[in-house]
Design a protein around this motif. Structure first.
Motif, PDB file in Angstrom:
ATOM      1  N   GLN A 235       0.830  -1.202   0.000  1.00 59.52           N
ATOM      2  CA  GLN A 235       0.000   0.000   0.000  1.00 59.52           C
ATOM      3  C   GLN A 235       0.869   1.258   0.000  1.00 59.52           C
ATOM      4  OE1 GLN A 235      -3.411  -0.693  -0.311  1.00 59.52           O
ATOM      5  NE2 GLN A 235      -2.387  -2.688  -0.445  1.00 59.52           N
ATOM      6  N   GLU A 236       0.342   2.317  -0.580  1.00 56.09           N
ATOM      7  CA  GLU A 236       1.073   3.587  -0.637  1.00 56.09           C
ATOM      8  C   GLU A 236       1.300   4.147   0.769  1.00 56.09           C
ATOM      9  OE1 GLU A 236       3.299   6.243  -2.579  1.00 56.09           O
ATOM     10  OE2 GLU A 236       2.168   4.651  -3.602  1.00 56.09           O
ATOM     11  N   GLN A 237       0.256   4.086   1.594  1.00 58.17           N
ATOM     12  CA  GLN A 237       0.341   4.581   2.968  1.00 58.17           C
ATOM     13  C   GLN A 237       0.254   3.407   3.946  1.00 58.17           C
ATOM     14  OE1 GLN A 237       1.010   7.716   3.827  1.00 58.17           O
ATOM     15  NE2 GLN A 237       1.082   8.278   1.658  1.00 58.17           N
ATOM     16  N   PRO A 238       1.242   3.265   4.840  1.00 50.98           N
ATOM     17  CA  PRO A 238       1.192   2.147   5.798  1.00 50.98           C
ATOM     18  C   PRO A 238       0.068   2.340   6.808  1.00 50.98           C
ATOM     19  CG  PRO A 238       2.976   3.641   6.355  1.00 50.98           C
ATOM     20  CD  PRO A 238       2.418   4.126   5.049  1.00 50.98           C
ATOM     21  N   ASP A 239      -0.592   1.250   7.150  1.00 52.20           N
ATOM     22  CA  ASP A 239      -1.699   1.313   8.097  1.00 52.20           C
ATOM     23  C   ASP A 239      -1.869  -0.050   8.751  1.00 52.20           C
ATOM     24  OD1 ASP A 239      -3.757   2.408   9.532  1.00 52.20           O
ATOM     25  OD2 ASP A 239      -4.972   2.971   7.792  1.00 52.20           O
TER      26      ASP A 239
END
Length: 323
Positions: A235-239
């Motif tokens: 994913q582009e943004q870690p979560d």
């Protein structure tokens, strides 16, 4: 070619994750406390032992972690290491906290220290939530752990969140509910049930002794869950994500499926022993994996019933091979 370092390669998830990453063209390093002495039986079972380069790493030792990162130069690090038994954590609370919480902190700090653009996956646990009753836990549900294992996993979760926020590390935690496979060690209750049922079906006169069989859990299939781990790091943004089937069953239901698969009635072969009960336990575990379905396009593919049947089939094959 991407490079991945899997800490805890010897376990169930480590082996399945290694197989998945190899199929995607990764170079895979597998970390173990003593790579020269470990048998890596699960890697052998999956036929991938020769495709994984094993390395010795003690995640409790910062110097060991740093040296391993500098040597392997991974694009992705998967932290699946540490004491993995909830029951054992009551007997070994210090080892549990150190191997999970301190180990995770060492990995995060070493990644920060190297300055390499490493993406980090941390194996979280539904044990962090504690007993939510009939409420299905999601990513915003408060943590109220009821075991030393759950406390350690909760601490590791917040360490990852802190490093992501404070140092902009691409780090995330998968809050995984129970997931099983034929690679489970027999000290886990699901495999203990499967092994005993298969031996009894083959003529053993033993009685299976268990603790609280009225607990309810969300049980999934381990190879499904390691795919979710990989998807998180793409994913582009870690979560952070809850990974589960969304369906909860009692342990007695799992027992029934297993014994029914081998043509037996479990009531004839199971004994309950109160000394097997944990000091504190989670009566019910319910999960809401909607976020993973929406953002990762991930859903569980196997039901508890199917998982139980597959585990029985594999164990019967193992008994036949040994005979």
């Amino acid at each position: 070619m991407k490079t991945a370092l899997i800490c805890g390669i010897s376990g169930q998830d480590g082996a399945y994750l290694a197989k998945l990453l190899l199929s995607k063209g990764y170079k895979v390093f597998g970390g173990s406390r003593d790579a020269q002495m470990s048998s890596f039986g699960n890697l052998n079972h999956l036929g991938i032992r020769q495709d994984v380069e094993t390395v010795s790493i003690s995640i409790n030792d910062f110097r060991s972690v740093l040296q391993t990162l500098q040597r392997t130069k991974p694009d992705e690090v998967y932290n699946l290491a540490g004491q993995s038994s909830v029951g054992l954590s009551f007997e070994q609370p210090v080892e549990t906290l150190e191997s999970i919480s301190i180990g995770t902190l060492n990995l995060l700090e070493a990644i920060r220290f190297t300055g390499q653009p490493i993406q980090f996956y941390n194996a979280g646990s539904s044990e962090c939530f504690g007993d939510t009753g009939s409420e299905a836990a999601n990513e915003t549900t408060p943590f109220r752990p009821r075991s030393p294992y759950g406390v350690a996993k909760a601490a590791a979760f917040w360490q990852v969140a802190n490093y992501r926020e404070a140092y902009r590390l691409k780090a995330c935690t998968g809050i995984l509910f129970n997931h099983e496979s034929p690679l489970r060690p027999e000290r886990f209750v699901t495999q203990k049930i499967v092994a005993a049922a298969c031996r009894i079906a083959k003529g053993s006169s033993e009685t299976l002794t268990l603790g609280n069989i009225n607990i309810a859990r969300d049980w999934g299939w381990a190879p499904d869950y390691v795919e979710a781990m990989w998807l998180m790091l793409q994913q582009e943004q870690p979560d952070d994500y809850v990974i589960a089937t969304g369906k909860t069953c009692k342990l007695s239901d799992f027992i029934n499926v297993v014994f029914k698969t081998v043509g037996l009635s479990w009531q004839d072969h199971v004994r309950i022993d109160n000394s097997f009960f944990r000091p504190t336990d989670i009566e019910e575990g319910h999960a809401n994996p909607t976020k993973a379905a929406k953002e990762l396009n991930w859903v569980a593919n196997y039901s508890m019933e199917t998982i139980g049947q597959i585990m029985v089939e594999e164990w019967l094959k193992k008994l036949d091979r040994n005979n």
